[in-house]
Design a protein around this motif. Sequence first.
Motif, PDB file in Angstrom:
ATOM      1  N   ASP A  12      -4.335  11.753   5.997  1.00 48.79           N
ATOM      2  CA  ASP A  12      -3.656  10.455   6.035  1.00 48.79           C
ATOM      3  C   ASP A  12      -4.382   9.575   5.035  1.00 48.79           C
ATOM      4  O   ASP A  12      -5.514   9.157   5.286  1.00 48.79           O
ATOM      5  CB  ASP A  12      -3.708   9.865   7.447  1.00 48.79           C
ATOM      6  N   TYR A  13      -3.737   9.316   3.908  1.00 52.00           N
ATOM      7  CA  TYR A  13      -4.419   8.702   2.774  1.00 52.00           C
ATOM      8  C   TYR A  13      -3.742   7.399   2.358  1.00 52.00           C
ATOM      9  O   TYR A  13      -2.515   7.262   2.464  1.00 52.00           O
ATOM     10  CB  TYR A  13      -4.444   9.672   1.583  1.00 52.00           C
ATOM     11  N   TRP A  14      -4.577   6.484   1.836  1.00 49.52           N
ATOM     12  CA  TRP A  14      -4.090   5.169   1.428  1.00 49.52           C
ATOM     13  C   TRP A  14      -4.551   4.838   0.024  1.00 49.52           C
ATOM     14  O   TRP A  14      -5.655   5.198  -0.394  1.00 49.52           O
ATOM     15  CB  TRP A  14      -4.610   4.094   2.390  1.00 49.52           C
ATOM     16  N   TYR A  26       0.826  -1.204   0.000  1.00 46.61           N
ATOM     17  CA  TYR A  26       0.000   0.000   0.000  1.00 46.61           C
ATOM     18  C   TYR A  26       0.859   1.253   0.000  1.00 46.61           C
ATOM     19  O   TYR A  26       1.867   1.328   0.715  1.00 46.61           O
ATOM     20  CB  TYR A  26      -0.895   0.036   1.238  1.00 46.61           C
ATOM     21  N   CYS A  27       0.414   2.223  -0.740  1.00 46.00           N
ATOM     22  CA  CYS A  27       1.018   3.547  -0.739  1.00 46.00           C
ATOM     23  C   CYS A  27       0.290   4.414   0.294  1.00 46.00           C
ATOM     24  O   CYS A  27      -0.943   4.349   0.406  1.00 46.00           O
ATOM     25  CB  CYS A  27       0.877   4.144  -2.139  1.00 46.00           C
ATOM     26  N   ASN A  28       1.057   5.199   1.036  1.00 50.19           N
ATOM     27  CA  ASN A  28       0.491   6.080   2.061  1.00 50.19           C
ATOM     28  C   ASN A  28       1.027   7.497   1.903  1.00 50.19           C
ATOM     29  O   ASN A  28       2.221   7.684   1.652  1.00 50.19           O
ATOM     30  CB  ASN A  28       0.825   5.540   3.448  1.00 50.19           C
ATOM     31  N   ALA A  29       0.145   8.461   2.073  1.00 52.18           N
ATOM     32  CA  ALA A  29       0.528   9.872   2.085  1.00 52.18           C
ATOM     33  C   ALA A  29       0.029  10.484   3.388  1.00 52.18           C
ATOM     34  O   ALA A  29      -1.169  10.418   3.685  1.00 52.18           O
ATOM     35  CB  ALA A  29      -0.078  10.605   0.892  1.00 52.18           C
ATOM     36  N   ARG A  30       0.938  11.060   4.145  1.00 56.87           N
ATOM     37  CA  ARG A  30       0.596  11.611   5.460  1.00 56.87           C
ATOM     38  C   ARG A  30       1.075  13.059   5.531  1.00 56.87           C
ATOM     39  O   ARG A  30       2.262  13.333   5.325  1.00 56.87           O
ATOM     40  CB  ARG A  30       1.249  10.784   6.547  1.00 56.87           C
ATOM     41  N   ASN A  31       0.140  13.955   5.846  1.00 51.66           N
ATOM     42  CA  ASN A  31       0.485  15.365   5.912  1.00 51.66           C
ATOM     43  C   ASN A  31       1.615  15.579   6.916  1.00 51.66           C
ATOM     44  O   ASN A  31       1.575  15.061   8.035  1.00 51.66           O
ATOM     45  CB  ASN A  31      -0.741  16.178   6.290  1.00 51.66           C
ATOM     46  N   ARG A  32       2.601  16.355   6.527  1.00 48.15           N
ATOM     47  CA  ARG A  32       3.782  16.548   7.368  1.00 48.15           C
ATOM     48  C   ARG A  32       3.456  17.237   8.677  1.00 48.15           C
ATOM     49  O   ARG A  32       4.245  17.194   9.628  1.00 48.15           O
ATOM     50  CB  ARG A  32       4.843  17.339   6.610  1.00 48.15           C
ATOM     51  N   PHE A  33       2.296  17.895   8.765  1.00 46.62           N
ATOM     52  CA  PHE A  33       1.918  18.592   9.991  1.00 46.62           C
ATOM     53  C   PHE A  33       1.073  17.730  10.919  1.00 46.62           C
ATOM     54  O   PHE A  33       0.698  18.177  12.003  1.00 46.62           O
ATOM     55  CB  PHE A  33       1.188  19.886   9.637  1.00 46.62           C
ATOM     56  N   GLY A  34       0.809  16.513  10.510  1.00 43.72           N
ATOM     57  CA  GLY A  34       0.074  15.606  11.378  1.00 43.72           C
ATOM     58  C   GLY A  34      -1.033  14.883  10.649  1.00 43.72           C
ATOM     59  O   GLY A  34      -1.593  15.389   9.677  1.00 43.72           O
TER      60      GLY A  34
END
Length: 119
Positions: free
Chosen positions: A107-109, A94-102
Motif C-alpha cells: 500500500d504505497y503513497w 495523493y496517488c495511491n497504489a494498493r496491491n489487488r490481493f490486499g
Amino acid sequence: QVQLVEQGGGLVQPGGSLRLSCDSSGIIFGLHDMGWYRQAPGKQRELVAAVTTDGAIKYADSVKGRFIISRVNAQIALYLQMNSLKPEDTAVYYCNARNRFGVEYGDYWGQGTQVTVSS
C-alpha cells in the motif's frame, strides 16, 4: 524501492481544468489498484477516484461528472483529469497504489501535489 511521483498540481481559477499524473516505479503496476486521494487543511484524507486492475472505476460523489481517472498500464501511469474545478477542490492530491490481493502485500503513497482553486 517503490516510488509514486505526482505532477500537474498548481493554481487555477474556478471553472478551470488541471491534469494530474502519477508515475510509478518499483511495483508491478498491473497488480495494483490505483487511486487518487486528497486532503484539505483540517480535514481527513478522502478518496477522490479509483480504478482497479480490472478497470472498474469509482468516484466520490463530489467529483462525479467533473473528474476522470485513467490508467495506462503500458506507461505505468495514472492520470486524473479535473474539469470545472471549484474552490472546495483545493487540497493536496495523493496517488495511491494498493496491491489487488490486499494492503498487507503493498500500500504505497506519493508525496502529494498541491491543487489550489482560487480567483
